[in-house]
Design a protein around this motif. Sequence first.
Motif, PDB file in Angstrom:
ATOM      1  N   ASN A 146       0.832  -1.211   0.000  1.00 53.71           N
ATOM      2  CA  ASN A 146       0.000   0.000   0.000  1.00 53.71           C
ATOM      3  C   ASN A 146       0.865   1.258   0.000  1.00 53.71           C
ATOM      4  OD1 ASN A 146      -1.654  -2.259   1.603  1.00 53.71           O
ATOM      5  ND2 ASN A 146      -3.011  -0.983   0.412  1.00 53.71           N
ATOM      6  N   LEU A 148       2.305   4.925   0.646  1.00 56.89           N
ATOM      7  CA  LEU A 148       2.408   5.818   1.795  1.00 56.89           C
ATOM      8  C   LEU A 148       1.754   7.161   1.418  1.00 56.89           C
ATOM      9  CD1 LEU A 148       5.592   6.271   3.968  1.00 56.89           C
ATOM     10  CD2 LEU A 148       4.141   8.215   3.396  1.00 56.89           C
ATOM     11  N   ARG A 149       0.538   7.354   1.927  1.00 57.90           N
ATOM     12  CA  ARG A 149      -0.199   8.598   1.609  1.00 57.90           C
ATOM     13  C   ARG A 149      -0.017   9.637   2.702  1.00 57.90           C
ATOM     14  NH1 ARG A 149      -5.681  10.270   3.155  1.00 57.90           N
ATOM     15  NH2 ARG A 149      -6.233  11.998   1.774  1.00 57.90           N
ATOM     16  N   CYS A 153       0.325   6.902   8.895  1.00 58.68           N
ATOM     17  CA  CYS A 153      -0.211   5.538   8.823  1.00 58.68           C
ATOM     18  C   CYS A 153       0.663   4.576   9.628  1.00 58.68           C
ATOM     19  CB  CYS A 153      -0.283   5.074   7.374  1.00 58.68           C
ATOM     20  SG  CYS A 153      -0.769   3.344   7.230  1.00 58.68           S
ATOM     21  N   ASN A 156       3.057   2.146   7.646  1.00 56.86           N
ATOM     22  CA  ASN A 156       4.020   2.595   6.626  1.00 56.86           C
ATOM     23  C   ASN A 156       5.310   1.790   6.640  1.00 56.86           C
ATOM     24  OD1 ASN A 156       2.388   4.593   5.594  1.00 56.86           O
ATOM     25  ND2 ASN A 156       3.277   6.243   6.822  1.00 56.86           N
ATOM     26  N   TYR A 159       5.248  -1.269   4.384  1.00 56.92           N
ATOM     27  CA  TYR A 159       4.986  -1.079   2.962  1.00 56.92           C
ATOM     28  C   TYR A 159       6.231  -0.559   2.229  1.00 56.92           C
ATOM     29  CZ  TYR A 159       0.109  -1.697   4.483  1.00 56.92           C
ATOM     30  OH  TYR A 159      -1.045  -2.176   5.014  1.00 56.92           O
ATOM     31  N   GLU A 162       6.160   5.594  -1.177  1.00 57.39           N
ATOM     32  CA  GLU A 162       5.096   6.435  -1.742  1.00 57.39           C
ATOM     33  C   GLU A 162       4.968   6.367  -3.259  1.00 57.39           C
ATOM     34  OE1 GLU A 162       6.412  10.327  -0.453  1.00 57.39           O
ATOM     35  OE2 GLU A 162       7.425  10.732  -2.348  1.00 57.39           O
ATOM     36  N   LEU A 192      -6.070   0.322  -1.020  1.00 60.94           N
ATOM     37  CA  LEU A 192      -6.308   1.603  -0.360  1.00 60.94           C
ATOM     38  C   LEU A 192      -6.274   1.521   1.159  1.00 60.94           C
ATOM     39  CD1 LEU A 192      -9.075   2.330  -2.911  1.00 60.94           C
ATOM     40  CD2 LEU A 192      -7.036   3.757  -2.721  1.00 60.94           C
ATOM     41  N   ASN A 194      -4.453   2.828   3.430  1.00 54.51           N
ATOM     42  CA  ASN A 194      -3.414   3.850   3.585  1.00 54.51           C
ATOM     43  C   ASN A 194      -3.457   4.542   4.931  1.00 54.51           C
ATOM     44  OD1 ASN A 194      -4.696   4.180   0.520  1.00 54.51           O
ATOM     45  ND2 ASN A 194      -2.540   3.632   0.635  1.00 54.51           N
ATOM     46  N   GLU A 195      -4.367   4.129   5.787  1.00 54.56           N
ATOM     47  CA  GLU A 195      -4.358   4.589   7.171  1.00 54.56           C
ATOM     48  C   GLU A 195      -4.945   3.481   8.023  1.00 54.56           C
ATOM     49  OE1 GLU A 195      -6.820   8.091   6.276  1.00 54.56           O
ATOM     50  OE2 GLU A 195      -8.333   7.311   7.659  1.00 54.56           O
ATOM     51  N   TYR A 215      -2.526   3.988  -6.678  1.00 55.33           N
ATOM     52  CA  TYR A 215      -2.803   2.968  -5.660  1.00 55.33           C
ATOM     53  C   TYR A 215      -2.835   1.531  -6.182  1.00 55.33           C
ATOM     54  CZ  TYR A 215      -3.564   7.027  -2.814  1.00 55.33           C
ATOM     55  OH  TYR A 215      -3.364   8.202  -2.150  1.00 55.33           O
ATOM     56  N   TYR A 567      -9.706  11.216  -0.916  1.00 58.68           N
ATOM     57  CA  TYR A 567      -8.339  11.495  -1.344  1.00 58.68           C
ATOM     58  C   TYR A 567      -8.360  12.662  -2.329  1.00 58.68           C
ATOM     59  CZ  TYR A 567      -6.856   6.914   0.621  1.00 58.68           C
ATOM     60  OH  TYR A 567      -6.591   5.844   1.442  1.00 58.68           O
TER      61      TYR A 567
END
Length: 940
Positions: A146, A148-149, A153, A156, A159, A162, A192, A194-195, A215, A567
Motif C-alpha cells: 500500500n 504511503l499517503r 499511517c 508505513n 509497505y 510512496e 487503499l 493507507n491509514e 494505488y 483522497y
Amino acid sequence: MKSSLPHLFVLAFVFTSRLDLSAEPTLIYRDANQPLEARVDNLLSQLTLEEKISIVHADSKFTTAAIPRLGIPRRWLSDGPHGVREDIGPDTWDNAGHTDDFATAMPAGICLAATWNPDLGYRVGEAIGQEARARGKDIMLGPGVNILRTPLCGRNFEYLGEDPFLASEMCVGYIRGEQSQDVASCVKHFALNNEEFDRMNINVEVGERALREIYLPAFKAAVQDAGVWTLMGAYNQFRGQHCCHNDYLLNKILKDEWGYQGLVMSDWAGTHDTRQAALNGLDLEMGTDKKYDDFYLAQPYLDLLKKGELPMAGLDEKVRRNLRVMLATGVFDARRKVGSLNTAAHQEVARQVAEEGIVLLKNENQILPLDATKLKTVAVIGENATRLQAHGGDSSGIKAFYEVDPLDGIVTRAGGKMNVIYSEGYRKDGGADMAGRAVAAAKAADAVIYIGGLNHDRGFDCEGADRADMKLPYGQDELIQEIVAANPKTIVVLEGTMVEMDAWLGKVPALLQAWYPGMEGGNALARILFGDVNPSGKLPATFPKKLADSPAHALGNYPGTNGTVTYAEGLLVGYRWFDTKNIGPQFPFGFGLSYTTFKYSGLKLIPASGTNEIVTAQFEIENTGKVAGAEVAQLYVHQKNPSLTRPEKELKGFRKVFLQPGEKQTVLIPLKKAAFEYYDDGKKSWVMDQDTFEIMIGSSSRDLRLRDSFHPAAKKTARAKVFTQFSPYYAWNNKFTREEIGWHPGTEESPQWTADFSFATNGLYGYPASIRGWHYGWNPAGDKLFPKKLSETTTIPCSFSYNCGGDDLHGDFAYDLFLRHDDKKAAPQLEVMVWAGNNSTPIGEMISTNIIKVEDVSFDLWAGTNSAAGYYVYSFMPHERTATLPAEGSLNVDMMDFLRLLERRPHFSKEMYLDVVEAGFEIVRGRGWVTCGWFSCKAE
Ligand code: BGC
C-alpha cells in the motif's frame, strides 16, 4: 474451409486430451506431470459440496481444513512480509507457545524499498520462502504494497513507500523469489489501506485516475509481472463496499481486467456478508470473529447454495482457485521444496538489505565514516540502541533467532580496541536524570552515536492504529540538542519511519535513517558508521518538514469525516505533491548520500522502434571519489502539455550501479510506453499524448543532473490484414503464394527497421528442419544452423527486416522455425514452431501498431501438436497469463491450462493483443504437446 481448420483442430485436441486423462481419473490431481488445470478439474470433480465449502474458509486462525480421504492436507498460512511469524492460535491471537517457531527477521518493507535494489527483493523473498517451507507453511502473507499517503499511517513501515513504480519493481522480485520455493505469496492489502484509523470500516473515496495511477500499479505488477498466487483484501471500504468483497476491485479489475488466476482471501475478520462474499470475488474467508462453521462462507453460504439462492458455479470457481494455488505450490508433489532456516545465506541477505537500505541523510564535513583507529571513547546514547525491534509491529513481527541491536553491532565492531560507553538517555516511562547522565557520557567521549527515533509501540509504527503526529517521542527533540551541545561530534541515527526534525537537524552534523533494519541491523549499522560499507540507500518516501506540508494533511483529508476519507489530493501523493506545489521537503524522495561522489554525463535519448518501447536513456555514471560505492540513478518524466493535468514529474526508471573508485559505467534505462501514459478516466484507458516529454536523470527527485526532451514519433497505427485464419505453416505447407497470404512484394516502402532475434534453445534436442521468414527474403537466417543439433547451440540467431508501409500491415512478417524431433529419443514425434509475426496467426483480426522487438514483448503462449490431423498452432489471448516468465530460461506451461482458458473465453475478440517480451520454448517430453513463445504486436 481454411478458416475453420483451427477450430477443428482445437476441438480434436481437447477431446483427445480428455480421453487420455480420463483413463485414471483419481490419480490425475496427484500426478505432477499432468497439466495444472487438468489436475484442478480432476480434484474438483471429486469433492462433495461440504468439502468444497470447507476449502473456502478457515478452520483455525491460520489454517484451512484437510480432506484426508483425498489426501488434501491442512493448508498453513503465516504472516508476513518480514519473515515467517511465530505460530499463532489455533483459535485465538495468542502465540501458540511453540519453541520451534523462530525465523530470520528481515529488515522492514520500507528498508527494503530504500535499497532500490530489486535483486535484493528477490533474495529476501527467496529466503523467506525457504524458511516458510522449513516451517511447513503454504502461503505467506506478504508483501504489503500500500502506498504511503500520510506519514501517520501505522503500517508505513511494512509497505514499500510512496511511489507506485518503485513499489512495483520491489514487490515483483520479492514475489518471484518467494514463489520459487513452492510457497504462495499473498500481496496485500487490496486496496487503499493507507491509514489504520478505523481501519475495519473507513470508506475511501478516490478518483479513478489516482486509483489507477497511484494505488493499484503495485498490485497489478504483482499479478501480471510476478504471477502472485494469492491476494488479500483490505479491511477498509472503497466506494461504500468493503474491499474483501468489493465487486469493482475484485471482479472487474483484478479478475476480469488483469486476468488474475489465483485466490483472493479476506483479511482476518474483513468479511461482512455472505452474499457479497459469494458474488463479489472473495475465494477464501479468514479470521472472522465467529465459530468456523458460522463464517460467512461456511454454513450460511451452504444454506443459500442449497436453497438455490446462490450459484453453485460461483462456489466451484472459488474452489478451483484454491485448488490451483495448492497444486501450483506443489502441495501433492513429492519433489516439493523442503526449505531451510536461518542459514548463513539468509543472515547475509538480512544484513545486506540493512546495509543497502539505511539512508545517509546528512554528513557535514564528512564526519562519517568514523575512523576507529582515532577514537578512544565512543558514547552510544538512546533507547533504540538496545531495543529489540524485530518482534514488534503486530502481524509483521518476527520471533528472531537472534537480533543484533545497534549497541551490540558497535561493540562487536569496536573489537575491544575502542571504549564504548552506553547511556539510555530517555525511556518511554521516563527515569530520574537520564538526560543528565547521557550528557555526561557525551562529554566524556570523542564521538557520540545517538540511536533513537520511533518503535513499534501502538501509536507509532504499529498495525491497528496511526501515529498522533509526526514528532519524535519521549523528549528526544530536547535530548538531541543537549547531547550535541555537549559533544558536537554527534551522529544521529533514527529508527522507524519519518519524523519532524526541524528542532535539531541544523545542529547535528550527521544523520542516518535506519528504519527497522532486522536481526542483522546492528552489524549493518556499525559497518556503515565505521566505513566498512558505503551507504547507498535512498528515501522511498518524501520526508516533509512538518506534517501540515504533506498533501492529505494540507487539504484536511485525514483521517476523514463521518467514516469517509476522500483522497482530494488525487494524483499528488508524496513528491508528486511537493514538486507540483513547490513545497520544500525536509528530504526529498530518492535522496540519500554516499561516502563517495558520482558524476553523471553523456545523456542520449535513443528512440526505440518497438511497439512498447519508446526510447532508451543512455548515460554514464562515474565514481569520482576515493571509495567504492553504489548510486541509484533515477529517471523522472515530465510532460510539457498534457491533455489532462499530470504531476510535475514521475519516477519511471532507476538503476542501482556499483562502482569502484574511478570506475565509469554506461547505464541504459529503456522506457516503455507505460512511462509516458496516464489513465484517461473519460476514455477509461491508458493514453500517451503526442507531446514533448522531458527526461530528467539524477541522484534524487530534486538533484537532477541530466535532462533532455523527447517527442515520441507518431506511431503508425494500422489494422493488420489477417491471413484469413490459417497458420503460416499451413500456408507454407500447402504452397500458398505470397499474394495469397497477403504479401505483395514491391508495393511496400523501404524497410524501416531490422531486428535480430535470438531464440534460446534451452538444451532442446532435435534438429531444426527449416527456418523460414515470410518477409524480405525467405530465409533470413540463411539456414546456417543446419544440421546443427539444437542441444549444441544455446540460441538460434535470426534476423529480418520489416516494413510498415501505409495503413495496412499486410504481409508483415511471420517467422517460422520448425524443429524436427530427434528420432532417437523415445518421446513422440513433435514439431515446434516459433514465429514472430503479428498478423499471420489464426486468431481472427489483429490490430497492430508498427513493429516489435524481442525485448519489448511479454510472453504469451501457443501450442502445437502433430496429431493425426496435422500440425496445429494456436495463439494465446490477452490478459490471461497462465504462467510467469522466469528470469531466465524457458517457460513450461501446461497445455491444459491453456486450453481451459481458450474454452472459457471468446477468443476471436478484437480486444486481443499480445505483448511479448521474451520467448523460450520447451518440449515437455512424452506428452505430445509443446509450448513456445509467440511474438506479436500490441493493439493501439
Ligand atoms: C492484518 C494482515 C495480517 C492478518 C493475519 C490482519 O490484522 O491486517 O496484514 O496478515 O491480520 O495476521
